[in-house]
Enzyme design. Structure first.
Site, PDB file in Angstrom:
ATOM      1  N   GLY A 122       0.736  -1.005   0.483  1.00  0.00           N
ATOM      2  CA  GLY A 122      -0.017  -0.177  -0.195  1.00  0.00           C
ATOM      3  C   GLY A 122       0.596   1.133   0.092  1.00  0.00           C
ATOM      4  O   GLY A 122       0.870   2.807  -0.786  1.00  0.00           O
ATOM      5  N   THR A 123       1.708   1.112   0.965  1.00  0.00           N
ATOM      6  CA  THR A 123       2.502   2.514   0.709  1.00  0.00           C
ATOM      7  C   THR A 123       2.950   2.857  -0.467  1.00  0.00           C
ATOM      8  O   THR A 123       3.611   4.175  -0.976  1.00  0.00           O
ATOM      9  CB  THR A 123       3.950   2.248   1.592  1.00  0.00           C
ATOM     10  OG1 THR A 123       3.060   2.270   3.052  1.00  0.00           O
ATOM     11  CG2 THR A 123       5.122   2.690   2.261  1.00  0.00           C
ATOM     12  N   ASP A 145       4.923  -9.630   5.467  1.00  0.00           N
ATOM     13  CA  ASP A 145       4.540 -10.924   4.480  1.00  0.00           C
ATOM     14  C   ASP A 145       5.151 -11.615   3.273  1.00  0.00           C
ATOM     15  O   ASP A 145       4.858 -12.453   2.504  1.00  0.00           O
ATOM     16  CB  ASP A 145       3.267 -10.310   4.062  1.00  0.00           C
ATOM     17  CG  ASP A 145       2.051 -10.116   5.613  1.00  0.00           C
ATOM     18  OD1 ASP A 145       2.016 -10.964   5.550  1.00  0.00           O
ATOM     19  OD2 ASP A 145       1.614  -8.844   4.198  1.00  0.00           O
ATOM     20  N   ARG A 180      -2.587 -34.270  20.057  1.00  0.00           N
ATOM     21  CA  ARG A 180      -3.462 -33.596  19.691  1.00  0.00           C
ATOM     22  C   ARG A 180      -2.724 -32.629  18.083  1.00  0.00           C
ATOM     23  O   ARG A 180      -1.872 -33.320  17.626  1.00  0.00           O
ATOM     24  CB  ARG A 180      -3.487 -32.027  20.464  1.00  0.00           C
ATOM     25  CG  ARG A 180      -4.007 -32.313  21.621  1.00  0.00           C
ATOM     26  CD  ARG A 180      -3.228 -30.652  22.196  1.00  0.00           C
ATOM     27  NE  ARG A 180      -4.557 -31.061  23.531  1.00  0.00           N
ATOM     28  CZ  ARG A 180      -4.396 -30.686  24.884  1.00  0.00           C
ATOM     29  NH1 ARG A 180      -3.458 -29.066  25.248  1.00  0.00           N
ATOM     30  NH2 ARG A 180      -4.978 -30.249  25.668  1.00  0.00           N
ATOM     31  N   MET A 187      -0.086 -15.303  10.272  1.00  0.00           N
ATOM     32  CA  MET A 187      -0.192 -14.164   9.595  1.00  0.00           C
ATOM     33  C   MET A 187      -0.182 -13.946   8.108  1.00  0.00           C
ATOM     34  O   MET A 187       1.216 -14.730   7.651  1.00  0.00           O
ATOM     35  CB  MET A 187       0.440 -12.518   9.886  1.00  0.00           C
ATOM     36  CG  MET A 187      -0.495 -11.951  11.366  1.00  0.00           C
ATOM     37  SD  MET A 187       0.270 -10.448  11.966  1.00  0.00           S
ATOM     38  CE  MET A 187      -0.581 -10.019  13.028  1.00  0.00           C
ATOM     39  N   GLY A 188      -0.797 -12.693   6.720  1.00  0.00           N
ATOM     40  CA  GLY A 188      -0.234 -13.515   5.711  1.00  0.00           C
ATOM     41  C   GLY A 188      -2.009 -13.545   5.116  1.00  0.00           C
ATOM     42  O   GLY A 188      -2.522 -14.612   4.863  1.00  0.00           O
ATOM     43  N   GLU A 240      -3.410 -16.846   7.290  1.00  0.00           N
ATOM     44  CA  GLU A 240      -4.458 -16.209   7.743  1.00  0.00           C
ATOM     45  C   GLU A 240      -5.510 -16.266   6.838  1.00  0.00           C
ATOM     46  O   GLU A 240      -6.638 -16.090   7.074  1.00  0.00           O
ATOM     47  CB  GLU A 240      -3.870 -15.079   8.758  1.00  0.00           C
ATOM     48  CG  GLU A 240      -4.587 -13.950   8.919  1.00  0.00           C
ATOM     49  CD  GLU A 240      -4.250 -12.778   8.979  1.00  0.00           C
ATOM     50  OE1 GLU A 240      -3.181 -11.890   8.570  1.00  0.00           O
ATOM     51  OE2 GLU A 240      -4.740 -11.689   9.886  1.00  0.00           O
ATOM     52  N   ARG A 284      -7.112 -28.631  18.426  1.00  0.00           N
ATOM     53  CA  ARG A 284      -6.737 -26.809  19.132  1.00  0.00           C
ATOM     54  C   ARG A 284      -6.307 -25.715  18.022  1.00  0.00           C
ATOM     55  O   ARG A 284      -4.988 -26.281  17.084  1.00  0.00           O
ATOM     56  CB  ARG A 284      -5.870 -26.590  19.817  1.00  0.00           C
ATOM     57  CG  ARG A 284      -6.145 -27.622  21.292  1.00  0.00           C
ATOM     58  CD  ARG A 284      -7.086 -26.927  21.982  1.00  0.00           C
ATOM     59  NE  ARG A 284      -7.852 -27.932  23.593  1.00  0.00           N
ATOM     60  CZ  ARG A 284      -7.729 -27.920  24.640  1.00  0.00           C
ATOM     61  NH1 ARG A 284      -6.531 -26.660  24.987  1.00  0.00           N
ATOM     62  NH2 ARG A 284      -7.407 -28.160  25.966  1.00  0.00           N
ATOM     63  N   ARG A 293       4.887 -10.443  14.947  1.00  0.00           N
ATOM     64  CA  ARG A 293       5.569  -8.598  14.140  1.00  0.00           C
ATOM     65  C   ARG A 293       6.514  -7.787  15.022  1.00  0.00           C
ATOM     66  O   ARG A 293       6.819  -6.902  14.886  1.00  0.00           O
ATOM     67  CB  ARG A 293       4.825  -8.036  13.227  1.00  0.00           C
ATOM     68  CG  ARG A 293       3.491  -7.539  13.080  1.00  0.00           C
ATOM     69  CD  ARG A 293       2.870  -6.767  12.187  1.00  0.00           C
ATOM     70  NE  ARG A 293       2.360  -5.847  12.141  1.00  0.00           N
ATOM     71  CZ  ARG A 293       1.075  -4.959  11.894  1.00  0.00           C
ATOM     72  NH1 ARG A 293       0.469  -6.077  11.542  1.00  0.00           N
ATOM     73  NH2 ARG A 293       0.785  -4.905  12.773  1.00  0.00           N
TER      74      ARG A 293
HETATM   75  O1  F6P Z   1       0.557  -7.327   6.175  1.00  0.00           O
HETATM   76  C1  F6P Z   1       1.250  -7.015   7.562  1.00  0.00           C
HETATM   77  C2  F6P Z   1      -0.042  -7.532   8.022  1.00  0.00           C
HETATM   78  O2  F6P Z   1       0.912  -8.208   9.634  1.00  0.00           O
HETATM   79  C3  F6P Z   1      -0.301  -9.268   7.603  1.00  0.00           C
HETATM   80  O3  F6P Z   1       0.113  -9.853   7.726  1.00  0.00           O
HETATM   81  C4  F6P Z   1      -1.120  -9.048   8.949  1.00  0.00           C
HETATM   82  O4  F6P Z   1      -3.142 -10.031   7.670  1.00  0.00           O
HETATM   83  C5  F6P Z   1      -2.436  -7.918   8.704  1.00  0.00           C
HETATM   84  O5  F6P Z   1      -0.730  -7.104   8.519  1.00  0.00           O
HETATM   85  C6  F6P Z   1      -2.820  -7.429  10.436  1.00  0.00           C
HETATM   86  O6  F6P Z   1      -2.944  -5.647  10.241  1.00  0.00           O
HETATM   87  P1  F6P Z   1      -3.422  -5.466  11.066  1.00  0.00           P
HETATM   88  O7  F6P Z   1      -2.902  -5.061  12.527  1.00  0.00           O
HETATM   89  O8  F6P Z   1      -3.752  -4.028  11.011  1.00  0.00           O
HETATM   90  O9  F6P Z   1      -4.206  -6.368  11.807  1.00  0.00           O
END
Ligand code: F6P
Length: 367
Positions: A122-123, A145, A180, A187-188, A240, A284, A293
């Site tokens: 986006g940036t 990501d 289990r 994330m991603g 995600e 689970r 992050r």
């Molecule tokens: O782009 C980085 C990221 O951590 C993605 O992996 C994740 O989908 C998103 O940002 C989560 O964003 P926020 O911190 O706004 O929930």
């Protein structure tokens, strides 16, 4: 001495989008290299708060060299960030203002010679727009990501891989002890790089990523195959943004609506529920979320950030703008912002990492 070495320069810096480890290390890399290359007395750094919001609102500060001390290891960003696209930013007094015009005005008001934008896709899109509007822009590729086109790695990615791997390692021992199935959400949303690398490094048995839509029957089969061979636990690394084959044919809006109607909060919770129902194993879901992050950058990211920052400084010295710094093989290089903006670097379903994973028996839930 060449005359460009004596030129005084005013450099604006902003960080935009989700934070990630290495933002401060990159800022420090740029600033230190600028001081070295062009002389501290010739460089002024203007810190812009909260990304493009700060540029629109003229939230800028002339920074001192001491502001950059001790930030190599610091997580987050000393400048603050916002992830809202600039167009959607709420400007309290007047939301109808021309935000691009406003950003250009701030740039001119502060007499900036250039603006460094540290951020993700986006940036880069906004950076390219400002570059096309005539501002001198240099981008620096940040994101856990790893999905910025034209660079083999973005800073922040490897730290997140390390954290995700540690999570899976810890999950592994408890999964084994309790027989289990553990479904770990990584994330991603669009690209599965982080899940892929974390899954391989953490020894996941099944990896589900957006680029390879899964079939739930195949996922269950992979777990049952393990059970048949005496392995009564399994680890699933689920991005995600993973989706199944039916969802892959839907528009995002439709997909989200269907999930909401079914009461599914996340893909991970759905997968965990269906796995438990089908296999009978206690299952689970674990969501490390923003821990992925947070905190200090890894040694790899400190080095990469420093290299990226130093490269940006050489671009500034040469008055070479409209580029974003990149890693190509072992070389630090740069790409035109216009080539990078609007693109995403996805995992290739037949790419080498996926092939390697399949070769050691990891299932992607598609066969
Ligand atoms: O782009 C980085 C990221 O951590 C993605 O992996 C994740 O989908 C998103 O940002 C989560 O964003 P926020 O911190 O706004 O929930």
């Amino acid at each position: 001495m060449a005359s460009f070495l004596l030129k005084k320069r005013r450099i604006g810096i902003l960080t935009s989008g989700g934070d990630c480890p290495g933002l401060n290390a990159t800022i420090r890399g740029v600033v230190k290299a600028c001081y070295q290359l062009m002389g501290e007395e010739n460089i002024e750094i203007v810190g812009i708060s909260d990304g493009f919001y700060g540029l629109i609102r003229n939230h800028c500060t002339l920074m001192k060299p001491t502001d950059f001390y001790g930030i190599l290891t610091r997580g987050g960003t000393i400048l603050g960030s916002r992830r809202t696209p600039y167009k959607k930013m709420q400007i309290v007094e007047n939301d109808n203002i021309d935000k691009v015009k406003q950003m250009k005005e701030t740039y001119r008001e502060w007499n900036l010679d250039c603006l460094l934008t540290l951020g993700g896709n986006g940036t880069h899109k906004t950076a390219n727009l400002l570059s096309e509007e005539g501002l001198n822009i240099i981008g620096l590729p940040k994101t856990i990501d790893n999905d910025i086109w034209g660079t083999s790695v973005t800073f922040g990615f490897h730290t997140a891989v390390d954290i995700g791997t540690d999570v899976i390692d810890r999950i592994h021992t408890t999964a084994h002890s309790h027989s289990r199935i553990m479904v770990v959400e990584i994330m991603g949303n669009k690209a599965g790089w982080l899940t892929l690398y974390t899954g391989i490094a953490g020894g996941a048995d099944i990896i589900l990523i957006p680029e390879i839509p899964f079939n739930m029957d195949c996922v269950i089969k992979a777990i049952q195959n393990r059970a048949d061979s005496g392995k009564h636990f399994s680890i699933l690394a689920v991005a995600e943004g993973a989706l199944d084959i039916t969802e892959a044919g839907m528009k995002k809006k439709e997909r989200l609506q269907k999930r909401t109607e079914a009461g599914e909060v996340t893909i991970t919770s759905r997968v965990a529920k269906q796995v438990q129902e089908a296999t009978g194993y206690e299952t689970r879901a674990v969501v490390p979320g923003h821990m992925l992050r947070g905190g200090s950058p890894s040694a790899y990211d400190r080095v990469l950030s420093t290299k990226f920052g130093a490269r940006a400084a050489t671009l500034i010295q040469k008055d070479k703008f409209g580029y974003t710094v990149a890693l190509s093989g072992d070389e630090i290089t740069e790409n035109h912002l216009s080539d990078v903006a609007m693109k995403t670097k996805f995992v290739a379903p037949e790419g080498k990492e996926v092939v390697t994973a399949r070769n050691i028996g990891i299932s992607f839930g598609d066969k």
